[in-house]
Design an enzyme around this catalytic site. Structure first.
Site, PDB file in Angstrom:
ATOM      1  CB  ALA A  63      -0.895   0.010   1.259  1.00 11.04           C
ATOM      2  N   GLY A 102       0.760  -5.081   1.071  1.00 15.65           N
ATOM      3  CA  GLY A 102      -0.153  -5.168   0.052  1.00 15.65           C
ATOM      4  C   GLY A 102       0.091  -5.828  -1.322  1.00 15.65           C
ATOM      5  CD  GLU A 105      -2.392  -7.882   2.698  1.00 13.80           C
ATOM      6  OE1 GLU A 105      -1.927  -6.584   2.674  1.00 13.80           O
ATOM      7  OE2 GLU A 105      -3.090  -8.176   3.511  1.00 13.80           O
ATOM      8  CD  GLU A 125       0.997  -5.567   5.361  1.00 10.08           C
ATOM      9  OE1 GLU A 125       1.856  -6.648   5.772  1.00 10.08           O
ATOM     10  OE2 GLU A 125       0.444  -5.947   4.434  1.00 10.08           O
TER      11      GLU A 125
HETATM   12  C1  LIG Z   1      -2.689  -2.273   5.296  1.00  7.50           C
HETATM   13  C2  LIG Z   1      -1.353  -2.037   4.911  1.00  7.50           C
HETATM   14  C3  LIG Z   1      -1.060  -2.600   3.859  1.00  7.50           C
HETATM   15  C4  LIG Z   1      -1.656  -3.217   2.958  1.00  7.50           C
HETATM   16  C5  LIG Z   1       0.408  -2.368   3.221  1.00  7.50           C
HETATM   17  O1  LIG Z   1       0.873  -2.721   2.297  1.00  7.50           O
HETATM   18  S1  LIG Z   1       1.594  -1.280   4.360  1.00  7.50           S
HETATM   19  C6  LIG Z   1       2.991  -1.276   3.256  1.00  7.50           C
HETATM   20  C7  LIG Z   1       3.694  -2.434   3.386  1.00  7.50           C
HETATM   21  N1  LIG Z   1       5.020  -2.284   2.793  1.00  7.50           N
HETATM   22  C8  LIG Z   1       6.064  -2.083   3.222  1.00  7.50           C
HETATM   23  O2  LIG Z   1       6.102  -1.906   4.509  1.00  7.50           O
HETATM   24  C9  LIG Z   1       7.220  -1.586   2.363  1.00  7.50           C
HETATM   25  C10 LIG Z   1       8.012  -0.396   2.698  1.00  7.50           C
HETATM   26  N2  LIG Z   1       9.070  -0.360   1.988  1.00  7.50           N
HETATM   27  C11 LIG Z   1      10.502  -0.727   2.250  1.00  7.50           C
HETATM   28  O3  LIG Z   1      10.530  -1.703   3.072  1.00  7.50           O
HETATM   29  C12 LIG Z   1      11.294  -0.296   1.457  1.00  7.50           C
HETATM   30  O4  LIG Z   1      10.998   0.868   0.818  1.00  7.50           O
HETATM   31  C13 LIG Z   1      11.595  -1.154   0.075  1.00  7.50           C
HETATM   32  C14 LIG Z   1      12.084  -2.766   0.700  1.00  7.50           C
HETATM   33  C15 LIG Z   1      10.346  -1.682  -0.601  1.00  7.50           C
HETATM   34  C16 LIG Z   1      12.553  -0.605  -1.056  1.00  7.50           C
HETATM   35  O5  LIG Z   1      13.909  -0.371  -0.271  1.00  7.50           O
HETATM   36  P1  LIG Z   1      14.850   0.585  -0.954  1.00  7.50           P
HETATM   37  O6  LIG Z   1      15.178   0.018  -2.243  1.00  7.50           O
HETATM   38  O7  LIG Z   1      16.158   0.577   0.062  1.00  7.50           O
HETATM   39  O8  LIG Z   1      14.257   1.900  -1.054  1.00  7.50           O
HETATM   40  P2  LIG Z   1      13.952   3.009   0.058  1.00  7.50           P
HETATM   41  O9  LIG Z   1      13.467   2.270   1.031  1.00  7.50           O
HETATM   42  O10 LIG Z   1      14.694   3.947  -0.099  1.00  7.50           O
HETATM   43  O11 LIG Z   1      12.331   3.494  -0.867  1.00  7.50           O
HETATM   44  C17 LIG Z   1      12.481   4.338  -2.265  1.00  7.50           C
HETATM   45  C18 LIG Z   1      11.327   5.262  -1.835  1.00  7.50           C
HETATM   46  O12 LIG Z   1      10.149   4.648  -1.987  1.00  7.50           O
HETATM   47  C19 LIG Z   1       9.512   4.964  -0.878  1.00  7.50           C
HETATM   48  N3  LIG Z   1       8.345   4.011  -0.509  1.00  7.50           N
HETATM   49  C20 LIG Z   1       9.081   2.704  -0.202  1.00  7.50           C
HETATM   50  N4  LIG Z   1       7.667   2.097   0.035  1.00  7.50           N
HETATM   51  C21 LIG Z   1       6.873   2.552   0.050  1.00  7.50           C
HETATM   52  C22 LIG Z   1       5.401   2.550   0.251  1.00  7.50           C
HETATM   53  N5  LIG Z   1       4.812   1.283   0.524  1.00  7.50           N
HETATM   54  N6  LIG Z   1       4.577   3.208   0.275  1.00  7.50           N
HETATM   55  C23 LIG Z   1       5.032   4.725  -0.267  1.00  7.50           C
HETATM   56  N7  LIG Z   1       6.256   5.001  -0.575  1.00  7.50           N
HETATM   57  C24 LIG Z   1       7.194   4.043  -0.224  1.00  7.50           C
HETATM   58  C25 LIG Z   1      10.173   5.302   0.148  1.00  7.50           C
HETATM   59  O13 LIG Z   1       9.628   6.224   1.043  1.00  7.50           O
HETATM   60  C26 LIG Z   1      11.385   6.048  -0.580  1.00  7.50           C
HETATM   61  O14 LIG Z   1      10.781   7.463  -0.909  1.00  7.50           O
HETATM   62  P3  LIG Z   1      11.965   8.618  -1.038  1.00  7.50           P
HETATM   63  O15 LIG Z   1      12.439   8.762   0.167  1.00  7.50           O
HETATM   64  O16 LIG Z   1      12.766   8.196  -1.948  1.00  7.50           O
HETATM   65  O17 LIG Z   1      10.903   9.747  -1.227  1.00  7.50           O
END
Ligand SMILES: C/C=C(\C)C(=O)SCCNC(=O)CCNC(=O)[C@H](O)C(C)(C)COP(=O)(O)OP(=O)(O)OC[C@H]1O[C@@H](n2cnc3c(N)ncnc32)[C@H](O)[C@@H]1OP(=O)(O)O
Length: 719
Positions: A63, A102, A105, A125
């Protein structure tokens, strides 16, 4: 705008591609795109199967977390995933790069999953204060069984494609093109019955002792979570999966999610997620460091092989850096020669490596570091000794070598002065044990070049650290804030509290260890040495309670003078089974010592409430955080909070000290500090920071706005 495209390959395979770089998060536009694509697929009689993939080799990061801050709009995830699962044409997820939250999922709603061997999968999550509420908590246990689902969902850990294959989460793993393979696979399963592939229709296979498995899991998350709500809710959702029909399980998942979603903990954990990303991008000076040149370090040296030095050597070698490990004392060098390979082996094992990628050589002389690109000095906290080493390094090393100190609080600029090129000197403050702890403070002296800082930051990241750039002042960020915190804890003992009472209050707040248990673990002599250097200690029968014009507690100095150094001597604020013992027991000797001390100084003990313990310790620490922000030693509140969460055990579900102050309410923190300062006018650390006052006067903006406020404030004060 639609951020999922629809195309048809060879006339019969519909391809839905998520397009939302960098991680193809399921934003409103992506969900709209997928929903529309599903409709088109249903309507197109030529299409016999469907493949879902993500653009740029990344399936989906889940998400869109940024959307959680506002009202939800657009198609919700749950019905979207149900619509995919209900399709009468086989749907295959082509998982490249990552399928998280997500994203996984969504894949679990598909009938088949093909993953690239390098892909990472997981339901993280819980780390954001949530649970997998797009059906993940109900589908995953139906696919892999309750115990494995409990593990993945309550820890949020990422797993490799090969582990996912073993668990049965994916159907096939490939080293080749996962998308191509998914397309071929989709064609091959056309016409096969889809009923058994719909996870929501499967029974949840639970072990016969399901209640005891769930109760055990609950006890474990309570103990591990230190007050975190989400892991407990995850167990609740899995209990529903194991004991209720799917539809009722989904209802329970929704209810639990609604409670978590609006909790302060979810906000704190999501703030912590973004803070970690913010800190990688800025220096305290405000300059972006991503446009500074960085040097790739292949060979480094570590000077001093005590506990810290040995840990740094291991962390470097595990990151693939070759290390020259230098120690002048023969006994210490021999100990390092024996211990480092063992530590390395264990570290490599934890990372699933057969052999560590970096090579280590040991030496007793500084002349052997002449060929390295970066040096990390990790000797005793003695300025004169460190300066001697830096001046020697300046002559031994080739020009351009970056010189770093692992000092935990000494002036980086004084070290830089001892060299010919101060621009190449920075601090790299590791936390013990250095090969395990995630935090690294990269200390920028006034003359450190952006290149040297960026090199240390990037090297830290390679070593798996969360690197935070901070300014140069006594104690930098973490230890500078720790001082008023510990000071309050000692004053509370003088006023009537016991070490257990203070520790229990802090542990109840969520710290893994209270301040006194922590002192016993790290050794009371560490702080004693620092206080001696600062000219604060005085020996005598009647030591005073005022030093350098301020209230001072000689209690810890007296403990050290009596040989009570903590775990290492088997006696400290607690007693242990012997030197090196780990189990802290309350010690009547300490009780007696405190009573005698109070009587000698005419202090009348009083009952101190938990609330007062927490307010005085935590607000004194936070107040120093505001001073640090005001001084520009940290670029923003996120930097301080990341330091406290990763280096000092601040509970992540409370965001960090600065975030916590915002949650409590800045006006309330200010009012409490004023109240305690009134009762303790001789304690300068309780004097509210003027930045805190200005933030309150400006209407207490949210923590995310403080950076902007501070920089405007700074410009204003310069006019
Ligand atoms: C209910 C809830 C549901 C259904 C969910 O899905 S909650 C979200 C679950 N997902 C996560 O927790 C994943 C979160 N992201 C990460 O762990 C990492 O970002 C990654 C492993 C996906 C990638 O890591 P990496 O390559 O090191 O890159 P960064 O962490 O630096 O991320 C790059 C930019 O992307 C933004 N980001 C990452 N994931 C999300 C997200 N799910 N939603 C919005 N934005 C996301 C992150 O903030 C970085 O942004 P900037 O800092 O570059 O602006």
């Amino acid at each position: 705008m639609k951020m999922a495209t629809y195309s048809v390959l060879s006339g019969s395979v519909a391809l839905i591609t998520l397009q939302n770089p960098p991680v193809n998060a399921l934003s409103e536009a992506v969900r709209t795109g997928i929903t529309d694509a599903v409709q088109r697929t249903l309507k197109d009689p030529q299409v016999t199967s469907v493949v879902i993939c993500g653009q740029n080799g990344r399936f989906c990061g889940g998400a869109d977390i940024r959307e959680f801050a506002g009202p939800m709009s657009g198609p919700p995830l749950v019905p979207m995933i149900h619509a995919l699962e209900a399709m009468e044409k086989p749907v295959v997820a082509a998982i490249e790069g990552l399928a998280l939250g997500g994203g996984l999922e969504l894949a679990l709603g598909c009938h088949y999953r093909i993953a690239h061997s390098q892909a990472l999968l997981g339901l993280p999550e819980v780390t954001l204060g949530l649970l997998p509420a797009a059906g993940g908590s109900q589908r995953l246990p139906r696919l892999i069984g309750l115990p494995a689902a409990l593990d993945l969902i309550t820890t949020g850990r990422h797993i490799s494609a090969s582990e996912a294959l073993k668990l049965g989460i994916v159907d096939q793993v490939t080293d080749d093109n996962a998308l191509k393979m998914a397309v071929e696979f989709a064609r091959s399963v056309v016409g096969q019955p889809l009923g058994p592939r719909r996870l929501s229709t499967r029974p949840c296979h639970s072990p016969p002792d399901v209640d005891s498995v769930l109760d055990q899991a609950l006890a474990q998350v309570w103990q591990r979570g230190r007050g975190a709500l989400a892991p407990v809710a995850c167990v609740g959702a899995l209990r529903a999966a194991a004991t209720l029909p799917y539809a009722q399980g989904m209802e329970k998942e929704r209810e639990l999610m609604a409670t978590l979603f609006n909790s302060g903990q979810a906000r704190a954990l999501q703030y912590a997620f973004f803070s970690q990303r913010v800190v990688g991008k800025w220096q305290p000076s405000g300059a972006r460091w991503d446009n500074s040149t960085t040097r790739t370090i292949r060979k480094a040296a570590v000077i001093g092989l005590g506990t810290m030095g040995r840990g740094i050597v291991v962390a470097l070698a595990l990151a693939g850096v070759s290390v020259v490990a230098v120690e002048s004392q023969e006994k210490q060098l021999a100990a390092a020669r024996q211990m480092v390979p063992e530590m390395l082996q264990r570290g490599a094992g934890r990372r699933g490596l057969d052999t560590p990628p970096g090579v280590i050589s040991f030496s007793s002389g500084l002349e052997d570091v002449s060929e390295v690109e970066l040096v990390i000095e990790a000797v005793f906290e003695d300025m004169a000794l460190k300066r001697r080493i830096f001046s020697r390094l300046a002559t031994v090393c080739r020009p351009g070598t970056v010189l770093c100190s692992n000092t935990s609080g000494l002036d980086i600029d004084q070290l830089a002065e001892a060299t010919q090129n101060p621009a190449l000197v920075v601090g790299m403050h590791f936390f013990a044990p250095a090969h395990v702890m995630k935090l690294l403070e990269v200390v920028c002296g006034p003359r450190s070049s952006p290149e040297a800082v960026a090199t240390a930051m990037v090297l830290g990241k390679r070593m798996g650290k969360v690197s935070v750039a901070v300014g140069n002042c006594p104690g930098f960020v973490g230890n500078r804030m720790l001082k008023p915190y510990m000071e309050q804890a000692n004053f509370l003992l003088e006023e009537g509290a016991t070490p257990q009472q203070v520790d229990e209050a802090l542990e109840g707040f969520g710290f893994p260890m209270g301040v006194f248990r922590m002192s016993d673990l790290s050794g009371l002599d560490v702080g004693w040495r620092v206080r001696k250097e600062a000219g604060l200690t005085e020996q005598g029968v009647e030591p005073t309670r005022m030093r350098q014009g301020q209230r001072y507690s000689p209690l810890p100095d007296q403990m050290c003078e009596g040989g009570r150094l903590g775990q290492k001597t088997g006696r400290g604020w607690y007693r242990y089974d012997g030197p090196g013992g780990r189990v802290a027991r309350s010690d009547p000797w300490v009780q007696n010592f405190l009573e005698t001390y109070r009587a000698r100084h005419g202090l009348v003990p009083r009952r101190i409430a938990t609330e007062e313990i927490l307010e005085r310790c935590l607000y004194a620490l936070t107040n120093e955080g505001f001073n640090i922000l005001q001084d520009g030693v940290a670029a923003g509140p996120e930097d301080i909070d990341v330091i406290y969460v990763f280096g000092y055990g601040w509970p992540r579900h409370r965001g960090g000290p600065m975030f916590h102050a915002g949650q409590v309410g800045l006006a309330r923190v200010l009012e409490k500090l004023e109240h305690y300062q009134h009762s303790h006018p001789d304690v300068p650390h309780l004097k509210p920071s003027s930045l805190l006052r200005r933030l309150v006067a400006a209407g207490s903006p949210p923590v995310q706005k403080w950076r902007e406020f501070i920089s405007k404030d700074r410009v204003h004060s310069q006019l």
